[in-house]
Design a protein around this motif. Structure first.
Motif, short mmCIF file in Angstrom:
data_model
loop_
_atom_site.label_atom_id
_atom_site.label_comp_id
_atom_site.label_asym_id
_atom_site.label_seq_id
_atom_site.Cartn_x
_atom_site.Cartn_y
_atom_site.Cartn_z
N ARG A 5 0.85 -1.19 0.00
CA ARG A 5 0.00 0.00 0.00
C ARG A 5 0.89 1.24 0.00
O ARG A 5 1.80 1.36 0.79
CB ARG A 5 -0.91 -0.01 1.22
N LEU A 8 4.72 2.99 -5.34
CA LEU A 8 4.59 3.59 -6.65
C LEU A 8 4.80 2.52 -7.71
O LEU A 8 5.77 1.75 -7.65
CB LEU A 8 5.62 4.71 -6.82
N ILE A 29 -5.77 1.78 -14.22
CA ILE A 29 -5.06 2.72 -13.35
C ILE A 29 -5.90 3.02 -12.11
O ILE A 29 -5.39 3.01 -10.98
CB ILE A 29 -4.71 4.02 -14.12
N ARG A 30 -7.20 3.24 -12.32
CA ARG A 30 -8.09 3.48 -11.16
C ARG A 30 -8.11 2.28 -10.22
O ARG A 30 -8.12 2.44 -9.00
CB ARG A 30 -9.51 3.80 -11.64
N GLU A 33 -4.99 2.25 -8.17
CA GLU A 33 -5.10 3.27 -7.12
C GLU A 33 -6.06 2.81 -6.02
O GLU A 33 -5.80 3.04 -4.83
CB GLU A 33 -5.55 4.60 -7.73
N PHE A 37 -2.07 1.58 -4.56
CA PHE A 37 -0.83 1.94 -5.25
C PHE A 37 -0.91 3.37 -5.75
O PHE A 37 -1.98 3.88 -6.08
CB PHE A 37 -0.58 1.01 -6.45
N ARG A 38 0.23 4.02 -5.82
CA ARG A 38 0.35 5.29 -6.54
C ARG A 38 0.83 4.93 -7.94
O ARG A 38 1.56 3.96 -8.12
CB ARG A 38 1.36 6.21 -5.85
N VAL A 39 0.41 5.70 -8.94
CA VAL A 39 0.71 5.35 -10.34
C VAL A 39 1.43 6.49 -11.03
O VAL A 39 1.01 7.64 -10.94
CB VAL A 39 -0.60 5.01 -11.10
N ARG A 40 2.52 6.15 -11.70
CA ARG A 40 3.23 7.10 -12.57
C ARG A 40 3.11 6.56 -14.01
O ARG A 40 3.38 5.38 -14.24
CB ARG A 40 4.69 7.21 -12.18
#
Length: 169
Positions: A5, A8, A29-30, A33, A37-40
């Motif tokens: 949690r 990235l 991606i949603r 998240e 997770f954070r997404v780049r």
């Protein structure tokens, strides 16, 4: 339960253009998240240059940036396509070997996975790209197993009964 949690993860497009699959990639991606997770995203993610997602140099730069960043814990490919083979001779295998992390995709992404395995020993995850996996209507089938592979250090155990079945798209 909170392992992973806040981590990235990167989303790249090292093959065909993703614009026609934008809704599915955005859904994936949603979902990442929602799992914490954070997404780049890579610069080439929404680009199109003929049959590829952006210029070859941009695709390579995206991959290298994800591998070079120690904060990025895993790299998801948005989709497959037909152009990943053109990146094989441009990959920085030393960079990849020095920064091993899960690399997730299939279709022609398999060529990149095979090249990385041969040149670096990196074991990647042959799983649905983001559009066909976590961004698909039946994402909940694959998601628990993929998340377990990414966040649980224990062996995953047997594959689910449906694994390996060809599902209609």
């Amino acid at each position: 339960a909170d392992r992973g949690r806040g981590d990235l993860v990167g989303v790249v497009a090292p093959s065909g253009p993703v614009d026609a699959r934008r809704e599915a990639v955005e859904a994936g991606i949603r979902r990442l998240e929602a799992y914490g997770f954070r997404v780049r995203t890579g610069e080439a993610l929404w680009a199109r240059e003929g049959v590829r997602a952006g210029a070859r140099e941009t695709q390579l730069a995206d991959l290298h940036a994800m591998w070079a960043d120690p904060e990025v814990k895993a790299i998801f490919c948005a989709t497959g396509g037909v152009t990943a083979i053109t990146l094989v001779d441009g990959l920085d295998y030393d960079l990849i070997a020095q920064n091993p992390k899960p690399f997730i995709g299939m279709s022609d992404i398999t060529l990149l996975q095979a090249a990385m395995l041969r040149r670096t020993g990196l074991v990647s995850l042959h799983a649905s790209g983001l559009a066909d996996g976590l961004g698909s209507p039946d994402a909940e089938l694959e998601a628990p197993y993929l998340l377990r592979l990414l966040t649980d250090p224990d062996p995953p155990g047997p594959l689910p009964d449906w694994a390996g079945e060809v599902r209609p798209v």
